[in-house]
Write a protein that holds these residues in place. Structure first.
Motif, PDB file in Angstrom:
ATOM      1  N   LEU A   3       0.853  -1.182   0.000  1.00 47.83           N
ATOM      2  CA  LEU A   3       0.000   0.000   0.000  1.00 47.83           C
ATOM      3  C   LEU A   3       0.891   1.234   0.000  1.00 47.83           C
ATOM      4  O   LEU A   3       1.820   1.324   0.815  1.00 47.83           O
ATOM      5  CB  LEU A   3      -0.904   0.023   1.229  1.00 47.83           C
ATOM      6  CG  LEU A   3      -1.843  -1.164   1.431  1.00 47.83           C
ATOM      7  CD1 LEU A   3      -2.606  -1.003   2.739  1.00 47.83           C
ATOM      8  CD2 LEU A   3      -2.806  -1.295   0.275  1.00 47.83           C
ATOM      9  N   VAL A   4       0.590   2.162  -0.871  1.00 41.48           N
ATOM     10  CA  VAL A   4       1.369   3.398  -0.949  1.00 41.48           C
ATOM     11  C   VAL A   4       0.424   4.583  -0.871  1.00 41.48           C
ATOM     12  O   VAL A   4      -0.446   4.747  -1.740  1.00 41.48           O
ATOM     13  CB  VAL A   4       2.197   3.472  -2.240  1.00 41.48           C
ATOM     14  CG1 VAL A   4       2.961   4.790  -2.307  1.00 41.48           C
ATOM     15  CG2 VAL A   4       3.162   2.291  -2.322  1.00 41.48           C
ATOM     16  N   GLU A   5       0.602   5.396   0.166  1.00 37.98           N
ATOM     17  CA  GLU A   5      -0.213   6.600   0.330  1.00 37.98           C
ATOM     18  C   GLU A   5       0.480   7.797  -0.308  1.00 37.98           C
ATOM     19  O   GLU A   5       1.707   7.853  -0.387  1.00 37.98           O
ATOM     20  CB  GLU A   5      -0.460   6.926   1.809  1.00 37.98           C
ATOM     21  CG  GLU A   5      -1.142   5.840   2.607  1.00 37.98           C
ATOM     22  CD  GLU A   5      -0.186   5.086   3.500  1.00 37.98           C
ATOM     23  OE1 GLU A   5      -0.597   4.593   4.557  1.00 37.98           O
ATOM     24  OE2 GLU A   5       1.003   4.984   3.115  1.00 37.98           O
ATOM     25  N   SER A   6      -0.316   8.753  -0.718  1.00 44.45           N
ATOM     26  CA  SER A   6       0.202  10.005  -1.239  1.00 44.45           C
ATOM     27  C   SER A   6      -0.846  11.084  -1.051  1.00 44.45           C
ATOM     28  O   SER A   6      -2.003  10.789  -0.729  1.00 44.45           O
ATOM     29  CB  SER A   6       0.585   9.882  -2.714  1.00 44.45           C
ATOM     30  OG  SER A   6      -0.559   9.577  -3.494  1.00 44.45           O
ATOM     31  N   GLY A   7      -0.421  12.339  -1.240  1.00 49.41           N
ATOM     32  CA  GLY A   7      -1.364  13.447  -1.187  1.00 49.41           C
ATOM     33  C   GLY A   7      -1.292  14.304   0.060  1.00 49.41           C
ATOM     34  O   GLY A   7      -1.992  15.309   0.153  1.00 49.41           O
ATOM     35  N   GLY A   8      -0.464  13.903   1.009  1.00 48.12           N
ATOM     36  CA  GLY A   8      -0.335  14.714   2.208  1.00 48.12           C
ATOM     37  C   GLY A   8       0.425  15.997   1.937  1.00 48.12           C
ATOM     38  O   GLY A   8       0.964  16.215   0.853  1.00 48.12           O
ATOM     39  N   GLY A   9       0.454  16.873   2.950  1.00 44.81           N
ATOM     40  CA  GLY A   9       1.177  18.117   2.803  1.00 44.81           C
ATOM     41  C   GLY A   9       0.767  19.125   3.847  1.00 44.81           C
ATOM     42  O   GLY A   9       0.093  18.789   4.829  1.00 44.81           O
ATOM     43  N   LEU A  10       1.160  20.364   3.604  1.00 46.17           N
ATOM     44  CA  LEU A  10       0.835  21.480   4.487  1.00 46.17           C
ATOM     45  C   LEU A  10      -0.317  22.266   3.894  1.00 46.17           C
ATOM     46  O   LEU A  10      -0.282  22.633   2.702  1.00 46.17           O
ATOM     47  CB  LEU A  10       2.053  22.382   4.651  1.00 46.17           C
ATOM     48  CG  LEU A  10       1.850  23.692   5.432  1.00 46.17           C
ATOM     49  CD1 LEU A  10       1.474  23.406   6.870  1.00 46.17           C
ATOM     50  CD2 LEU A  10       3.116  24.550   5.344  1.00 46.17           C
ATOM     51  N   VAL A  11      -1.334  22.515   4.691  1.00 45.02           N
ATOM     52  CA  VAL A  11      -2.509  23.247   4.222  1.00 45.02           C
ATOM     53  C   VAL A  11      -2.983  24.177   5.327  1.00 45.02           C
ATOM     54  O   VAL A  11      -2.811  23.873   6.514  1.00 45.02           O
ATOM     55  CB  VAL A  11      -3.620  22.263   3.786  1.00 45.02           C
ATOM     56  CG1 VAL A  11      -4.106  21.442   4.970  1.00 45.02           C
ATOM     57  CG2 VAL A  11      -4.763  22.973   3.097  1.00 45.02           C
ATOM     58  N   GLN A  12      -3.570  25.275   4.931  1.00 43.56           N
ATOM     59  CA  GLN A  12      -4.099  26.223   5.915  1.00 43.56           C
ATOM     60  C   GLN A  12      -5.436  25.738   6.468  1.00 43.56           C
ATOM     61  O   GLN A  12      -6.150  24.970   5.788  1.00 43.56           O
ATOM     62  CB  GLN A  12      -4.275  27.587   5.268  1.00 43.56           C
ATOM     63  CG  GLN A  12      -2.968  28.269   4.904  1.00 43.56           C
ATOM     64  CD  GLN A  12      -3.163  29.685   4.404  1.00 43.56           C
ATOM     65  OE1 GLN A  12      -4.269  30.071   4.011  1.00 43.56           O
ATOM     66  NE2 GLN A  12      -2.101  30.470   4.419  1.00 43.56           N
ATOM     67  N   PRO A  13      -5.783  26.159   7.659  1.00 48.07           N
ATOM     68  CA  PRO A  13      -7.113  25.816   8.190  1.00 48.07           C
ATOM     69  C   PRO A  13      -8.210  26.220   7.209  1.00 48.07           C
ATOM     70  O   PRO A  13      -8.160  27.300   6.607  1.00 48.07           O
ATOM     71  CB  PRO A  13      -7.185  26.627   9.476  1.00 48.07           C
ATOM     72  CG  PRO A  13      -5.757  26.780   9.895  1.00 48.07           C
ATOM     73  CD  PRO A  13      -4.981  26.923   8.620  1.00 48.07           C
ATOM     74  N   GLY A  14      -9.173  25.321   7.059  1.00 48.47           N
ATOM     75  CA  GLY A  14     -10.250  25.534   6.106  1.00 48.47           C
ATOM     76  C   GLY A  14      -9.964  24.987   4.725  1.00 48.47           C
ATOM     77  O   GLY A  14     -10.864  24.952   3.877  1.00 48.47           O
ATOM     78  N   GLY A  15      -8.738  24.562   4.499  1.00 43.70           N
ATOM     79  CA  GLY A  15      -8.355  24.041   3.192  1.00 43.70           C
ATOM     80  C   GLY A  15      -8.736  22.587   3.001  1.00 43.70           C
ATOM     81  O   GLY A  15      -9.380  21.973   3.858  1.00 43.70           O
ATOM     82  N   SER A  16      -8.325  22.054   1.850  1.00 44.29           N
ATOM     83  CA  SER A  16      -8.669  20.685   1.477  1.00 44.29           C
ATOM     84  C   SER A  16      -7.438  19.933   0.984  1.00 44.29           C
ATOM     85  O   SER A  16      -6.498  20.544   0.457  1.00 44.29           O
ATOM     86  CB  SER A  16      -9.721  20.681   0.358  1.00 44.29           C
ATOM     87  OG  SER A  16     -10.916  21.310   0.776  1.00 44.29           O
ATOM     88  N   LEU A  17      -7.484  18.637   1.158  1.00 42.44           N
ATOM     89  CA  LEU A  17      -6.486  17.728   0.603  1.00 42.44           C
ATOM     90  C   LEU A  17      -7.199  16.448   0.208  1.00 42.44           C
ATOM     91  O   LEU A  17      -8.234  16.093   0.795  1.00 42.44           O
ATOM     92  CB  LEU A  17      -5.393  17.387   1.619  1.00 42.44           C
ATOM     93  CG  LEU A  17      -4.317  18.419   1.933  1.00 42.44           C
ATOM     94  CD1 LEU A  17      -3.432  17.912   3.069  1.00 42.44           C
ATOM     95  CD2 LEU A  17      -3.478  18.730   0.703  1.00 42.44           C
ATOM     96  N   ARG A  18      -6.631  15.757  -0.765  1.00 42.92           N
ATOM     97  CA  ARG A  18      -7.132  14.429  -1.110  1.00 42.92           C
ATOM     98  C   ARG A  18      -5.978  13.447  -1.016  1.00 42.92           C
ATOM     99  O   ARG A  18      -4.967  13.583  -1.724  1.00 42.92           O
ATOM    100  CB  ARG A  18      -7.741  14.377  -2.513  1.00 42.92           C
ATOM    101  CG  ARG A  18      -8.433  13.044  -2.771  1.00 42.92           C
ATOM    102  CD  ARG A  18      -9.123  12.967  -4.115  1.00 42.92           C
ATOM    103  NE  ARG A  18      -8.204  12.641  -5.202  1.00 42.92           N
ATOM    104  CZ  ARG A  18      -8.567  12.062  -6.335  1.00 42.92           C
ATOM    105  NH1 ARG A  18      -9.836  11.749  -6.539  1.00 42.92           N
ATOM    106  NH2 ARG A  18      -7.675  11.830  -7.277  1.00 42.92           N
ATOM    107  N   LEU A  19      -6.158  12.458  -0.153  1.00 43.39           N
ATOM    108  CA  LEU A  19      -5.173  11.399  -0.001  1.00 43.39           C
ATOM    109  C   LEU A  19      -5.549  10.221  -0.895  1.00 43.39           C
ATOM    110  O   LEU A  19      -6.725   9.938  -1.105  1.00 43.39           O
ATOM    111  CB  LEU A  19      -5.105  10.932   1.457  1.00 43.39           C
ATOM    112  CG  LEU A  19      -4.861  12.012   2.516  1.00 43.39           C
ATOM    113  CD1 LEU A  19      -4.757  11.359   3.900  1.00 43.39           C
ATOM    114  CD2 LEU A  19      -3.639  12.834   2.206  1.00 43.39           C
TER     115      LEU A  19
END
Length: 115
Positions: A4-20
């Motif tokens: 299993l390989v995860e990706s999509g993490g990072g630094l985001v401001q409050p209220g922002g979005s990410l997709r892992l």
């Protein structure tokens, strides 16, 4: 063996979005149950969201309404869409998969929510 390989993490401001994303490879023969977990510094790993082999989902109360787990069986990929992120969501996020009664884990991806 399954990887299993995860990706999509990072630094985001409050209220922002990410997709892992969590891509499974190896001895994947059919649809499998999967989940996203997270572990913040000094805390135990906790479940965030799960999806069964037939697509039923469950969420932790703290993320319900903000996060969405989904899957693309053709790509052996499970996603976690995270919206309205809060500093409390900061953690290492791990995916797992239950394949033929064996539970596999990815290596994790860091999500940091900070201004």
């Amino acid at each position: 063996q399954v990887q299993l390989v995860e990706s999509g993490g990072g630094l985001v401001q409050p209220g922002g979005s990410l997709r892992l994303s969590c891509v499974a490879s190896g001895r994947i023969f059919s649809s499998y149950a999967a989940g996203w977990y997270r572990q913040a510094p000094g805390k135990q790993r906790e479940v965030v969201a799960t999806v069964t082999s037939d697509g039923s989902t469950n969420y932790a109360a703290s993320v319900k309404g903000r996060f969405t787990i989904s899957r693309d069986n053709a790509k052996n990929t499970v996603y976690l869409q995270m919206n309205s992120l809060e500093p409390e969501d900061t953690a290492v996020y791990y995916c797992n998969a239950l394949v033929l009664l064996t539970l596999y884990w990815g290596q994790g991806t860091q999500v940091t929510v900070s201004s």
